[in-house]
Design a protein around this motif. Sequence first.
Motif, PDB file in Angstrom:
ATOM      1  N   LEU A   2      28.242  23.733  -6.985  1.00 37.09           N
ATOM      2  CA  LEU A   2      27.585  24.022  -8.255  1.00 37.09           C
ATOM      3  C   LEU A   2      26.082  24.118  -8.093  1.00 37.09           C
ATOM      4  N   ALA A   3      25.485  25.030  -8.849  1.00 37.32           N
ATOM      5  CA  ALA A   3      24.039  25.104  -8.981  1.00 37.32           C
ATOM      6  C   ALA A   3      23.693  24.453 -10.313  1.00 37.32           C
ATOM      7  N   ILE A   4      22.714  23.581 -10.325  1.00 36.40           N
ATOM      8  CA  ILE A   4      22.329  22.908 -11.561  1.00 36.40           C
ATOM      9  C   ILE A   4      20.816  22.861 -11.656  1.00 36.40           C
ATOM     10  N   GLY A   5      20.316  22.976 -12.874  1.00 33.49           N
ATOM     11  CA  GLY A   5      18.880  22.911 -13.068  1.00 33.49           C
ATOM     12  C   GLY A   5      18.542  22.515 -14.490  1.00 33.49           C
ATOM     13  N   SER A   6      17.322  22.027 -14.658  1.00 36.09           N
ATOM     14  CA  SER A   6      16.844  21.657 -15.983  1.00 36.09           C
ATOM     15  C   SER A   6      15.340  21.840 -16.039  1.00 36.09           C
ATOM     16  N   ASP A   7      14.844  21.943 -17.260  1.00 35.23           N
ATOM     17  CA  ASP A   7      13.411  21.804 -17.453  1.00 35.23           C
ATOM     18  C   ASP A   7      13.128  20.322 -17.695  1.00 35.23           C
ATOM     19  N   HIS A   8      11.904  20.007 -18.057  1.00 37.14           N
ATOM     20  CA  HIS A   8      11.529  18.606 -18.265  1.00 37.14           C
ATOM     21  C   HIS A   8      12.310  17.950 -19.398  1.00 37.14           C
ATOM     22  N   GLN A  59      29.473  28.487  -9.839  1.00 34.69           N
ATOM     23  CA  GLN A  59      29.113  28.205 -11.228  1.00 34.69           C
ATOM     24  C   GLN A  59      27.761  27.514 -11.277  1.00 34.69           C
ATOM     25  N   GLY A  60      27.150  27.572 -12.469  1.00 37.73           N
ATOM     26  CA  GLY A  60      25.883  26.905 -12.681  1.00 37.73           C
ATOM     27  C   GLY A  60      25.861  26.137 -13.984  1.00 37.73           C
ATOM     28  N   ILE A  61      24.995  25.154 -14.032  1.00 35.57           N
ATOM     29  CA  ILE A  61      24.764  24.382 -15.250  1.00 35.57           C
ATOM     30  C   ILE A  61      23.262  24.333 -15.473  1.00 35.57           C
ATOM     31  N   LEU A  62      22.850  24.612 -16.715  1.00 32.55           N
ATOM     32  CA  LEU A  62      21.440  24.594 -17.083  1.00 32.55           C
ATOM     33  C   LEU A  62      21.243  23.707 -18.302  1.00 32.55           C
ATOM     34  N   ILE A  63      20.165  22.931 -18.290  1.00 29.15           N
ATOM     35  CA  ILE A  63      19.909  21.986 -19.366  1.00 29.15           C
ATOM     36  C   ILE A  63      18.442  22.071 -19.780  1.00 29.15           C
ATOM     37  N   CYS A  64      18.225  22.239 -21.067  1.00 27.84           N
ATOM     38  CA  CYS A  64      16.884  22.128 -21.629  1.00 27.84           C
ATOM     39  C   CYS A  64      16.999  21.319 -22.919  1.00 27.84           C
ATOM     40  N   GLY A  65      16.002  21.357 -23.757  1.00 25.40           N
ATOM     41  CA  GLY A  65      16.039  20.553 -24.970  1.00 25.40           C
ATOM     42  C   GLY A  65      17.215  20.885 -25.874  1.00 25.40           C
ATOM     43  N   THR A  66      17.410  22.176 -26.137  1.00 23.63           N
ATOM     44  CA  THR A  66      18.511  22.613 -27.002  1.00 23.63           C
ATOM     45  C   THR A  66      19.571  23.411 -26.258  1.00 23.63           C
ATOM     46  N   GLY A  67      19.253  23.895 -25.077  1.00 21.05           N
ATOM     47  CA  GLY A  67      20.139  24.789 -24.338  1.00 21.05           C
ATOM     48  C   GLY A  67      19.911  26.243 -24.692  1.00 21.05           C
TER      49      GLY A  67
END
Length: 149
Positions: A2-8, A59-67
Amino acid sequence: MLAIGSDHAGFYLKQDILARFQKAGLAYRDFGTLDGSATDTADVALAVAQAVVSGEYEQGILICGTGIGMSIAANKVPGIRAALVGDCFSAKMAREHNNANVLCLGARVLGSGAAITIVDTWLASRFDGAEKRLRRIEKINRIEVLYSG
């Protein structure tokens, strides 16, 4: 893998999800932010989306404040079907009906427990491959081609 990432804004939720992955022995690559420092959503979304589209990651997962920002940015990459999800039913349908290859989550919207359950549901679900679903995804692909220049 999996690729995963987020902002602050998504950093701490991502850490909770990564702890779950480590406990379950799931292989992943964290595309950042790695320390919670201010990060532009589009930069992380692009890195994860490119990694998925290249085939290096399934697959990837991304996370931010609201998405929302992550889903908008990731969906600009041809071949990405990023789904902003806030419940398990939508997570299951995103995979089974739309073959979503990127899951987007909102850290300011979801608690850690709910987010982990959504991730588990999404990862356990599979595209059903029904003819009508393949036809619909092909129509989405044609829209990408139409506007790709």
